[in-house]
Design a protein around this motif. Sequence first.
Motif, PDB file in Angstrom:
ATOM      1  N   LYS A 171       0.858  -1.190   0.000  1.00  0.00           N
ATOM      2  CA  LYS A 171       0.000   0.000   0.000  1.00  0.00           C
ATOM      3  C   LYS A 171       0.889   1.232   0.000  1.00  0.00           C
ATOM      4  O   LYS A 171       2.099   1.144   0.183  1.00  0.00           O
ATOM      5  CB  LYS A 171      -0.903   0.033   1.246  1.00  0.00           C
ATOM      6  CG  LYS A 171      -1.886  -1.116   1.349  1.00  0.00           C
ATOM      7  CD  LYS A 171      -3.002  -0.981   0.365  1.00  0.00           C
ATOM      8  CE  LYS A 171      -4.042  -2.074   0.559  1.00  0.00           C
ATOM      9  NZ  LYS A 171      -5.177  -1.911  -0.302  1.00  0.00           N
ATOM     10  N   VAL A 172       0.276   2.385  -0.186  1.00  0.00           N
ATOM     11  CA  VAL A 172       0.989   3.658  -0.100  1.00  0.00           C
ATOM     12  C   VAL A 172       0.298   4.501   0.976  1.00  0.00           C
ATOM     13  O   VAL A 172      -0.926   4.586   1.020  1.00  0.00           O
ATOM     14  CB  VAL A 172       0.982   4.401  -1.455  1.00  0.00           C
ATOM     15  CG1 VAL A 172       1.586   5.787  -1.311  1.00  0.00           C
ATOM     16  CG2 VAL A 172       1.758   3.595  -2.481  1.00  0.00           C
ATOM     17  N   ARG A 173       1.097   5.095   1.843  1.00  0.00           N
ATOM     18  CA  ARG A 173       0.582   5.906   2.950  1.00  0.00           C
ATOM     19  C   ARG A 173       0.900   7.378   2.687  1.00  0.00           C
ATOM     20  O   ARG A 173       2.063   7.735   2.488  1.00  0.00           O
ATOM     21  CB  ARG A 173       1.226   5.461   4.252  1.00  0.00           C
ATOM     22  CG  ARG A 173       0.837   6.295   5.456  1.00  0.00           C
ATOM     23  CD  ARG A 173       1.608   5.838   6.683  1.00  0.00           C
ATOM     24  NE  ARG A 173       1.414   6.735   7.789  1.00  0.00           N
ATOM     25  CZ  ARG A 173       0.906   6.384   8.958  1.00  0.00           C
ATOM     26  NH1 ARG A 173       0.558   5.132   9.172  1.00  0.00           N
ATOM     27  NH2 ARG A 173       0.770   7.277   9.911  1.00  0.00           N
ATOM     28  N   PHE A 174      -0.135   8.188   2.672  1.00  0.00           N
ATOM     29  CA  PHE A 174      -0.003   9.637   2.555  1.00  0.00           C
ATOM     30  C   PHE A 174      -0.201  10.251   3.931  1.00  0.00           C
ATOM     31  O   PHE A 174      -1.134   9.863   4.647  1.00  0.00           O
ATOM     32  CB  PHE A 174      -1.085  10.215   1.625  1.00  0.00           C
ATOM     33  CG  PHE A 174      -0.854   9.976   0.172  1.00  0.00           C
ATOM     34  CD1 PHE A 174      -0.265  10.955  -0.616  1.00  0.00           C
ATOM     35  CD2 PHE A 174      -1.230   8.792  -0.424  1.00  0.00           C
ATOM     36  CE1 PHE A 174      -0.060  10.739  -1.963  1.00  0.00           C
ATOM     37  CE2 PHE A 174      -1.025   8.568  -1.772  1.00  0.00           C
ATOM     38  CZ  PHE A 174      -0.436   9.545  -2.542  1.00  0.00           C
ATOM     39  N   GLU A 175       0.636  11.217   4.296  1.00  0.00           N
ATOM     40  CA  GLU A 175       0.462  11.985   5.525  1.00  0.00           C
ATOM     41  C   GLU A 175       0.464  13.452   5.128  1.00  0.00           C
ATOM     42  O   GLU A 175       1.418  13.927   4.498  1.00  0.00           O
ATOM     43  CB  GLU A 175       1.583  11.691   6.511  1.00  0.00           C
ATOM     44  CG  GLU A 175       1.578  10.249   6.998  1.00  0.00           C
ATOM     45  CD  GLU A 175       2.771   9.946   7.881  1.00  0.00           C
ATOM     46  OE1 GLU A 175       2.656  10.158   9.103  1.00  0.00           O
ATOM     47  OE2 GLU A 175       3.797   9.520   7.325  1.00  0.00           O
ATOM     48  N   ILE A 176      -0.616  14.148   5.498  1.00  0.00           N
ATOM     49  CA  ILE A 176      -0.774  15.541   5.087  1.00  0.00           C
ATOM     50  C   ILE A 176      -1.265  16.358   6.275  1.00  0.00           C
ATOM     51  O   ILE A 176      -2.335  16.066   6.833  1.00  0.00           O
ATOM     52  CB  ILE A 176      -1.793  15.657   3.932  1.00  0.00           C
ATOM     53  CG1 ILE A 176      -1.426  14.681   2.812  1.00  0.00           C
ATOM     54  CG2 ILE A 176      -1.873  17.079   3.419  1.00  0.00           C
ATOM     55  CD1 ILE A 176      -2.588  14.311   1.933  1.00  0.00           C
ATOM     56  N   ALA A 177      -0.522  17.384   6.659  1.00  0.00           N
ATOM     57  CA  ALA A 177      -0.949  18.303   7.712  1.00  0.00           C
ATOM     58  C   ALA A 177      -1.631  19.493   7.044  1.00  0.00           C
ATOM     59  O   ALA A 177      -1.069  20.105   6.131  1.00  0.00           O
ATOM     60  CB  ALA A 177       0.257  18.768   8.527  1.00  0.00           C
ATOM     61  N   VAL A 178      -2.856  19.794   7.479  1.00  0.00           N
ATOM     62  CA  VAL A 178      -3.628  20.878   6.866  1.00  0.00           C
ATOM     63  C   VAL A 178      -4.346  21.697   7.928  1.00  0.00           C
ATOM     64  O   VAL A 178      -4.540  21.251   9.060  1.00  0.00           O
ATOM     65  CB  VAL A 178      -4.676  20.344   5.856  1.00  0.00           C
ATOM     66  CG1 VAL A 178      -4.012  19.615   4.710  1.00  0.00           C
ATOM     67  CG2 VAL A 178      -5.706  19.462   6.537  1.00  0.00           C
ATOM     68  N   GLU A 179      -4.774  22.880   7.520  1.00  0.00           N
ATOM     69  CA  GLU A 179      -5.615  23.694   8.392  1.00  0.00           C
ATOM     70  C   GLU A 179      -7.014  23.100   8.415  1.00  0.00           C
ATOM     71  O   GLU A 179      -7.444  22.464   7.453  1.00  0.00           O
ATOM     72  CB  GLU A 179      -5.642  25.132   7.887  1.00  0.00           C
ATOM     73  CG  GLU A 179      -4.286  25.815   7.997  1.00  0.00           C
ATOM     74  CD  GLU A 179      -4.353  27.294   7.624  1.00  0.00           C
ATOM     75  OE1 GLU A 179      -5.261  27.996   8.109  1.00  0.00           O
ATOM     76  OE2 GLU A 179      -3.501  27.715   6.835  1.00  0.00           O
ATOM     77  N   ASP A 180      -7.727  23.332   9.501  1.00  0.00           N
ATOM     78  CA  ASP A 180      -9.067  22.773   9.662  1.00  0.00           C
ATOM     79  C   ASP A 180      -9.986  23.110   8.495  1.00  0.00           C
ATOM     80  O   ASP A 180     -10.797  22.287   8.076  1.00  0.00           O
ATOM     81  CB  ASP A 180      -9.708  23.291  10.958  1.00  0.00           C
ATOM     82  CG  ASP A 180      -9.047  22.727  12.203  1.00  0.00           C
ATOM     83  OD1 ASP A 180      -8.342  21.704  12.105  1.00  0.00           O
ATOM     84  OD2 ASP A 180      -9.235  23.319  13.279  1.00  0.00           O
TER      85      ASP A 180
END
Length: 114
Positions: free
Chosen positions: A58-67
Amino acid sequence: MKMIVAIVKPAVTETVMDALAEIGVSGLTVSEVKGHGRQKGQTEIYRGAEYQVTLVPKVRFEIAVEDSVADKVVETISKAASTGKIGDGKVFVMELQQALRIRTGERDADAIGA
């Protein structure tokens, strides 16, 4: 702030990345991982012999974003990664308490921006 973690099929990696770029996501982390969900792996045939693969790539994406953009990011990933078949993946959304850009010392929303 939210931390969005998505686990998807490797075949849709570029599609998801392109879709995220279109909505302005500027930073993300992508990792190759292995795991399984309800399907508990898959059966494959190699040289006529059938065997069970319990950990599926699988591929794991991690993304930090504003609410304010979290829902749009989740929707975009869901649409881009969907094939309608078992094993399409999951998206998890978690509260992100703090962020720090090491180079500049910027914190929180300033640290996760462009």
